[in-house]
Design a protein around this motif. Structure first.
Motif, short mmCIF file in Angstrom:
data_model
loop_
_atom_site.label_atom_id
_atom_site.label_comp_id
_atom_site.label_asym_id
_atom_site.label_seq_id
_atom_site.Cartn_x
_atom_site.Cartn_y
_atom_site.Cartn_z
N THR A 112 36.59 33.82 46.40
CA THR A 112 37.72 34.72 46.66
C THR A 112 37.30 35.83 47.60
O THR A 112 38.07 36.22 48.50
N CYS A 113 36.12 36.36 47.44
CA CYS A 113 35.64 37.43 48.32
C CYS A 113 35.52 36.92 49.76
O CYS A 113 35.95 37.59 50.71
N ALA A 114 34.95 35.74 49.92
CA ALA A 114 34.81 35.16 51.25
C ALA A 114 36.19 34.92 51.88
O ALA A 114 36.40 35.18 53.07
N THR A 115 37.14 34.45 51.08
CA THR A 115 38.50 34.23 51.57
C THR A 115 39.14 35.52 52.05
O THR A 115 39.80 35.55 53.09
N PHE A 168 41.34 38.81 56.35
CA PHE A 168 41.41 40.09 57.06
C PHE A 168 40.83 39.97 58.47
O PHE A 168 41.29 40.64 59.39
N ASN A 169 39.84 39.13 58.67
CA ASN A 169 39.28 38.91 60.00
C ASN A 169 40.37 38.37 60.94
O ASN A 169 40.50 38.82 62.08
N LYS A 170 41.17 37.43 60.44
CA LYS A 170 42.25 36.86 61.24
C LYS A 170 43.31 37.92 61.57
O LYS A 170 43.75 38.04 62.70
N GLU A 171 43.69 38.71 60.58
CA GLU A 171 44.71 39.75 60.77
C GLU A 171 44.21 40.89 61.66
O GLU A 171 44.96 41.44 62.45
N ALA A 172 42.95 41.26 61.51
CA ALA A 172 42.40 42.42 62.22
C ALA A 172 42.45 42.24 63.73
O ALA A 172 42.56 43.23 64.46
N THR A 180 40.13 39.63 38.65
CA THR A 180 39.10 39.67 39.67
C THR A 180 39.03 38.41 40.53
O THR A 180 38.68 38.48 41.70
N VAL A 181 39.37 37.26 39.99
CA VAL A 181 39.29 36.03 40.79
C VAL A 181 40.51 35.84 41.69
O VAL A 181 40.53 34.93 42.52
N ASP A 182 41.52 36.71 41.59
CA ASP A 182 42.72 36.62 42.44
C ASP A 182 42.49 37.36 43.75
O ASP A 182 41.71 38.30 43.84
N GLU A 183 43.25 36.95 44.78
CA GLU A 183 43.18 37.61 46.08
C GLU A 183 44.04 38.87 46.08
O GLU A 183 44.99 38.98 45.31
N PRO A 184 43.71 39.80 46.96
CA PRO A 184 44.54 41.00 47.08
C PRO A 184 45.87 40.67 47.77
O PRO A 184 46.03 39.59 48.34
#
Length: 165
Positions: free
Chosen positions: A59-62, A67-71, A152-156
């Motif tokens: 999930t952290c890597a995702t 965010f890399n794509k959006e940024a 914690t295992v869910d995405e923001p």
């Protein structure tokens, strides 16, 4: 203290996220080149702080990838991905994944960021790591949005974080 879960089991943090409309707390974090970055280094920019336990989890890597794509499409905005991972691990991950639009920052040296932002886990299997959270800061250094992910295992909520810009 905030309460979140890890696969349904309660975890607690040392505090709470900064309040909306408050000044963002200062920080000293280590970049992948081992330089120290502070909040002042980003003065005049909008910031998304993508905070998480470890880039070595799915999930952290995702969240870093998303965010890399959006940024790449954001004006006057930096996405800072913050964890307690060593800068070497953060750099390895970004190199392997082709991550170029976000900055990886580590709180490994002092853990002060986790305490100041209220995201450090206290006790439990993730003791000392950061809870999955988002903090958006405007150009004036004011907190405009926060999210502490309940499980914690869910995405923001990427859409809400981006909307807060």
């Amino acid at each position: 203290m905030a309460t979140v879960t890890l696969q349904g089991n309660e975890l607690h943090t040392v505090g709470n996220l900064p309040k909306i409309n408050s000044k963002a707390p200062e920080f000293n974090l280590v970049a992948t080149d081992l330089s120290v970055k502070t909040l002042n280094d980003y003065k005049g920019k909008k910031l998304i702080l993508n905070i998480f336990p470890s880039v070595d989890t799915g999930t952290c890597a995702t969240s870093v990838r998303n965010f890399n794509k959006e940024a790449a499409q954001l004006d006057n905005t930096k996405v800072l991905c913050i964890s307690r991972d060593l800068p070497f691990a953060q750099g390895r991950f970004c190199g392997a994944e082709g991550i170029e639009n976000v900055e990886m920052l580590s709180d490994y040296a002092t853990g002060a960021f986790g305490k100041e932002y209220g995201v450090e886990f206290e006790g439990g299997p993730l003791n000392g790591l950061h809870s999955r959270s988002i903090v958006v800061i405007n150009e004036n250094g004011d907190v405009t949005y926060t999210e502490q992910v309940a499980e914690t295992v869910d995405e923001p909520n990427y859409a809400e974080a981006l909307k807060a810009l």
